[in-house]
Write a protein that holds these residues in place. Structure first.
Motif, short mmCIF file in Angstrom:
data_model
loop_
_atom_site.label_atom_id
_atom_site.label_comp_id
_atom_site.label_asym_id
_atom_site.label_seq_id
_atom_site.Cartn_x
_atom_site.Cartn_y
_atom_site.Cartn_z
N THR A 32 0.83 -1.21 0.00
CA THR A 32 0.00 0.00 0.00
C THR A 32 0.86 1.25 0.00
O THR A 32 0.61 2.20 -0.75
N GLU A 33 1.90 1.26 0.84
CA GLU A 33 2.79 2.42 0.90
C GLU A 33 3.51 2.65 -0.44
O GLU A 33 3.67 3.77 -0.88
N ILE A 34 3.89 1.56 -1.09
CA ILE A 34 4.57 1.66 -2.38
C ILE A 34 3.65 2.26 -3.43
O ILE A 34 4.02 3.17 -4.16
N VAL A 35 2.42 1.76 -3.49
CA VAL A 35 1.46 2.26 -4.48
C VAL A 35 1.13 3.73 -4.19
O VAL A 35 1.10 4.56 -5.10
N GLU A 36 0.90 4.07 -2.93
CA GLU A 36 0.61 5.46 -2.58
C GLU A 36 1.76 6.38 -2.96
O GLU A 36 1.55 7.46 -3.51
N ASP A 37 2.99 5.96 -2.67
CA ASP A 37 4.16 6.76 -2.99
C ASP A 37 4.30 6.95 -4.50
O ASP A 37 4.58 8.05 -4.98
N ALA A 38 4.06 5.88 -5.26
CA ALA A 38 4.15 5.96 -6.72
C ALA A 38 3.08 6.91 -7.26
O ALA A 38 3.34 7.69 -8.17
N LEU A 39 1.87 6.85 -6.72
CA LEU A 39 0.80 7.71 -7.19
C LEU A 39 1.03 9.17 -6.84
O LEU A 39 0.68 10.07 -7.59
N ARG A 40 1.66 9.42 -5.69
CA ARG A 40 1.98 10.81 -5.34
C ARG A 40 2.98 11.41 -6.32
O ARG A 40 2.93 12.58 -6.64
N GLY A 41 3.90 10.59 -6.80
CA GLY A 41 4.93 11.08 -7.71
C GLY A 41 4.53 11.06 -9.17
O GLY A 41 5.24 11.58 -10.02
N TYR A 42 3.38 10.49 -9.49
CA TYR A 42 2.95 10.36 -10.88
C TYR A 42 2.43 11.68 -11.41
O TYR A 42 1.60 12.33 -10.80
N VAL A 43 2.93 12.06 -12.57
CA VAL A 43 2.44 13.25 -13.27
C VAL A 43 2.03 12.80 -14.67
O VAL A 43 2.88 12.34 -15.44
#
Length: 88
Positions: A32-43
């Motif tokens: 969950t933390e990995i997916v959240e982190d990836a989504l925060r950085g996605y542009v």
């Protein structure tokens, strides 16, 4: 007993599942933390701007129909036949 309201995301991509497991093993983070982190950085990619006389048709830039010469079926077939008959 109150019902828990927990959000859930199912990942159906084999690549994504394997990659999340690898990253979780290396970093000690949860999936969950990995997916959240990836989504925060996605542009998301920006759509291309129109150039010259190109027009947008969905996500693509194309020449407007009015500016192109119409090709008849007979002309297209003749050009294809001529190309097929050429020897390399």
């Amino acid at each position: 007993m109150p019902r828990r309201n927990s959000a859930q995301l199912n990942i159906r991509s084999a690549f994504a599942c394997v990659r999340v497991r690898e990253i979780a093993r290396r970093t000690g983070m949860s999936a969950t933390e990995i997916v959240e982190d990836a989504l925060r950085g996605y542009v998301p990619m920006v759509e291309p701007e129109a150039v010259g006389n190109l027009v947008r048709r969905g996500p693509l830039l194309v020449l407007p129909i009015g500016n192109r010469r119409k090709v008849r079926l007979a002309e297209a077939n003749a050009a294809l036949d001529a190309t097929r008959d050429r020897r390399s």
